[in-house]
Design an enzyme around this catalytic site. Structure first.
Site, mmCIF file in Angstrom:
data_model
loop_
_atom_site.group_PDB
_atom_site.id
_atom_site.type_symbol
_atom_site.label_atom_id
_atom_site.label_comp_id
_atom_site.label_asym_id
_atom_site.label_seq_id
_atom_site.Cartn_x
_atom_site.Cartn_y
_atom_site.Cartn_z
ATOM 1 C CG ASP A 147 -1.754 1.195 1.401
ATOM 2 O OD1 ASP A 147 -2.260 1.700 0.384
ATOM 3 O OD2 ASP A 147 -1.910 1.663 2.541
ATOM 4 C CG PHE A 148 1.739 5.759 -1.410
ATOM 5 C CD1 PHE A 148 3.075 5.690 -1.762
ATOM 6 C CD2 PHE A 148 1.212 6.995 -1.042
ATOM 7 C CE1 PHE A 148 3.884 6.827 -1.743
ATOM 8 C CE2 PHE A 148 2.004 8.136 -1.028
ATOM 9 C CZ PHE A 148 3.339 8.056 -1.379
ATOM 10 C CG ASP A 149 -1.622 7.767 1.175
ATOM 11 O OD1 ASP A 149 -1.084 8.858 1.418
ATOM 12 O OD2 ASP A 149 -2.087 7.474 0.057
ATOM 13 C CG ASP A 330 -2.174 2.053 6.510
ATOM 14 O OD1 ASP A 330 -2.082 1.916 5.274
ATOM 15 O OD2 ASP A 330 -2.721 3.045 7.030
#
EC number: 3.1.3.12
Length: 391
Positions: A147-149, A330
């Site tokens: 994932d990124f954020d 997350d």
């Protein structure tokens, strides 16, 4: 989208369930909820509305379920932005309950199930310290999905200010030289591609509705693309409706409309969520939630888990054993990927406290994006050294 039939209460997404006082036969369901750590409460008529009952339990409406047999309870829950509203049709009022905002309508509480088998984030072993994890991954070729954020980047107040955590780019470069990697984000494809900035890897934007392969080949979900004009209209309506709310940001993406409320007053969050859920119903879209964000997207059965499986199926692989998928994320939307990775791969959650110590399908955890960068670097190093150890 409104639907009929069985529904699941998920402790990853729900902290409590509120029942109206006229419902009977709740004892068995309450027992199941308590076994997985989901709180329960009741609300009546008049001033004892669901939002008051949620306050007694100190839970946010956005992580709370309301179960009601009455239109008044359903309407009050919708206006307060509750996460899931279950209507109970005992008198042939199914259509009225749906019009008033029920997400699903059942005829009996036996149609409501409770997800089990997950653990709280605090209970998971640290992926950097887990004995044998790294060796097991090196023994079979991994494919690593991020994932990124909140995973490769710290969560920040302004989404436009999010960039890779220190050391993450270098670690990704090293790992990409050793195994396939992909970044799966809720951001627009062009946005996440720019923020990571690493060529020659897979990128998926909008939770997988749009992708680019390492060679630049573009893929998109055509069923989802049909909703692009509707999403544009919904974004314009929400900007007008939520414009007076300080701290609320309406982000129009190609395949979604994300409404960020991290900087909004806490007593206005319910109104924000209610506005988005009303737009969902009006435009026949789907709502997903995340860390201080609620999002509209196409009502198409597609998510990060299905995207991960699609990418795996398109990865070149010469070995006899299948690739081992590793997924690091997350947020709630990452749980779909954890679900598909869990049986044969390594799901790793990046801990946070935005949703308390919520349940997760992940098997391992890391404490921050900085630790994700460290894990990535260590895995790349071990993959590089594996041939040397074998000789």
């Amino acid at each position: 989208m409104r639907k009929l039939g069985p529904v699941t209460i998920d402790p990853r997404r729900h902290d409590a369930v509120l029942f109206d006082t006229t419902l009977d036969a709740t004892q068995e369901l309450v027992r199941q909820l308590q076994e997985v750590g989901v709180g329960t409460g009741v609300f009546g008529s008049g001033l004892d509305v669901p939002i008051v009952a949620a306050g007694r339990l100190a839970v946010r409406p956005g992580r709370c379920v309301v179960v009601s047999a009455h239109s008044a309870g359903v309407t009050a829950a919708r206006e307060s932005g509750f996460a899931l509203i279950i209507g109970v049709d005992r008198t042939g009022c199914r259509d009225a309950l749906r019009r008033d905002g029920a997400d699903t309508v059942v005829t009996d509480l036996s149609e409501v199930s409770v997800r089990t088998g997950d653990r709280r984030m605090s209970q998971l072993p640290d992926a950097l310290q887990a004995l044998g994890l790294a060796d097991g991954l090196v023994a079979r070729q991994p494919a690593v999905f991020f994932d990124f954020d909140g995973t490769l980047s710290d969560i920040v107040e302004d989404p436009d200010a999010a960039w890779l955590a220190p050391g993450a780019l270098e670690a990704l470069q090293k790992l990409a030289a050793r195994c396939p990697i992909a970044v799966l984000s809720g951001r627009d494809l062009a946005d996440v591609t720019q923020r990571v900035g690493l060529p020659g890897i897979w990128y998926a934007g909008s939770h997988g509705f749009e992708l680019t392969a390492p060679d630049g080949t573009h893929h998109q979900n055509d069923a989802a693309a049909a909703a692009i004009p509707v999403l544009k209209q919904a974004a314009a309506e929400l900007r007008q409706q939520l414009g007076p709310f300080p701290g609320v940001v309406v982000e129009h993406k190609r395949f979604g409309v994300a409404v960020h409320y991290r900087n909004a007053a806490r007593d206005r969050v319910g109104e924000v969520a209610a506005a988005v859920r009303t737009a969902e119903q009006r435009h026949a879209l789907r709502v997903t939630t995340g860390r201080e964000v609620i999002e509209l997207r196409p009502d198409v059965d597609w998510d990060k888990g299905k995207t991960l499986l699609w990418v795996l199926d398109h990865l070149p692989h010469s070995g006899s054993a299948p690739l081992v998928p590793i997924y690091l994320g997350d947020d709630i939307t990452d749980e779909d990927a954890f679900d598909v990775v869990g049986p044969h791969g390594v799901p790793i959650v990046v801990r946070h406290t935005d949703d308390g110590d919520r349940a997760t399908a992940a098997l391992f955890a890391l404490d921050s994006p900085a630790r994700v960068a460290e894990f990535t670097d260590r895995l790349a190093r071990q993959l590089r050294e594996a041939p040397l150890r074998a000789t």
